[in-house]
Design a protein around this motif. Structure first.
Motif, short mmCIF file in Angstrom:
data_model
loop_
_atom_site.label_atom_id
_atom_site.label_comp_id
_atom_site.label_asym_id
_atom_site.label_seq_id
_atom_site.Cartn_x
_atom_site.Cartn_y
_atom_site.Cartn_z
N VAL A 1 -15.77 21.41 0.58
CA VAL A 1 -14.47 21.25 -0.16
C VAL A 1 -14.38 20.99 -0.85
N HIS A 2 -14.21 21.80 -1.69
CA HIS A 2 -13.63 21.56 -3.33
C HIS A 2 -12.52 21.88 -3.27
N LEU A 3 -12.07 20.75 -3.71
CA LEU A 3 -10.23 20.18 -3.90
C LEU A 3 -10.05 20.65 -5.25
N MET A 4 -9.81 21.21 -5.69
CA MET A 4 -8.84 21.64 -7.02
C MET A 4 -7.30 22.15 -7.18
N ILE A 5 -6.98 20.53 -7.06
CA ILE A 5 -5.77 20.01 -6.47
C ILE A 5 -5.59 18.74 -7.17
N ILE B 1 -24.37 23.12 -8.92
CA ILE B 1 -23.62 23.98 -9.41
C ILE B 1 -22.72 24.92 -8.96
N ASP B 2 -21.61 24.59 -9.41
CA ASP B 2 -20.17 25.57 -9.19
C ASP B 2 -19.84 26.59 -10.49
N GLY B 3 -20.47 28.06 -9.97
CA GLY B 3 -19.62 28.93 -11.47
C GLY B 3 -20.31 29.62 -12.17
N HIS C 1 -21.11 26.58 3.93
CA HIS C 1 -19.81 27.43 3.51
C HIS C 1 -18.82 26.79 2.28
N HIS C 2 -19.18 27.18 0.87
CA HIS C 2 -18.23 26.78 -0.39
C HIS C 2 -16.48 27.15 -0.52
N ILE C 3 -15.62 26.19 0.17
CA ILE C 3 -14.77 26.15 0.33
C ILE C 3 -13.34 25.49 -0.82
N ASP C 4 -13.01 26.95 -1.43
CA ASP C 4 -12.00 26.67 -2.78
C ASP C 4 -11.13 26.69 -2.50
N ILE C 5 -10.03 24.90 -2.95
CA ILE C 5 -8.13 24.89 -3.15
C ILE C 5 -8.12 24.81 -3.67
ZN ZN Z 1 -15.86 25.86 -5.99
#
Ligand code: ZN
Ligand code: DX5
Length: 219
Positions: free
Chosen positions: A66-70, A175-177, A33-37
């Motif tokens: 978990v992918h932290l964009m913070i 790869i993401d996006g 499960h890919h989780i975007d924060i």
């Molecule tokens: Zn992501």
């Protein structure tokens, strides 16, 4: 060669039916499960936070990626470990002391990931690659689902694969996006191990079938 992992991004799920969508992923051939924060500072958007992740964790049966964009992600490493993350990715561009962040993630028992923006060069990972379990190559500018894939990504996957091989590292390439059935196979051929797919899965008529197709295409 191990099979390509598919990680549906819950950012594109129907939040009114979150349990249903998490269970769809559970029952599908997806791997993670890919989780975007997103915090509204590192990226120009806010996604969801801890209470929502708690709900996801309650229903999910597969590893949480978990992918932290913070900014300053170090503040929350322990929290995400407690929330059940298996892989925790921080952005290269958000870390002043990347090596320290990677060690802190591993000390909490998680796999350490580094996400890099489309403008960030692969060569900047030369000195840390052996410490990185997963490199999340952004194939769009982070912040939103549903954007189109940046073609330069193929070249980056190839140079990252070369770096990993040269350094005898065991790092996986994610790869993401903008991942779809049109670019999935070429990405795997270039060296990708994990494909994140948000809109392509959740906005399709039959998400379970779409995940099956991605698995089939990528072998
Ligand atoms: Zn992501
Ligand atoms: C973008 C996020 C992605 C996003 C992918 O900032 O990191 O994980 O959900 O969505 P799609 O597959 O729609 O580009």
């Amino acid at each position: 060669m191990t099979k390509t992992k598919i990680a549906p991004s819950l950012l594109a799920a129907d939040f009114g039916n979150l349990q249903r969508d998490v269970e769809m992923v559970n029952q599908s051939e997806a791997d993670w499960h890919h989780i975007d924060i997103m915090d509204g500072v590192f990226v120009p958007n806010i996604s969801y936070g801890m209470p929502v992740l708690k709900t996801i964790q309650k229903h999910a049966t597969k590893p949480l990626d978990v992918h932290l964009m913070i900014v300053d992600p170090n503040r929350y490493i322990k929290t995400f470990a407690e929330l059940g993350a298996s892989v925790l990715s921080v952005h290269y561009e958000a870390c002043n002391h990347l090596h320290r962040s990677l060690q802190a993630i591993k000390a909490e028992g998680m796999k350490a990931g580094v996400a890099i923006n489309p403008h960030t060069s692969i060569s900047l990972l030369e000195d840390t690659i052996k410490d990185i379990d997963v490199v999340c190559l952004m194939s769009v500018n982070p912040g939103f689902g549903g954007q189109s894939f940046i073609e330069n990504t193929y070249e980056k996957v190839r140079s990252l694969k070369e770096l990993i091989n040269n350094k005898r590292a065991k790092t996986l390439i994610e790869i993401d996006g903008g991942v779809t059935s049109r670019n999935a196979k070429a990405l795997v051929n270039a060296g990708a191990d994990i494909l994140v797919a948000g809109s392509f899965v959740f906005k399709s008529d039959n998400p379970t079938k779409t995940i099956h197709e991605l698995k089939k295409i990528t072998g």
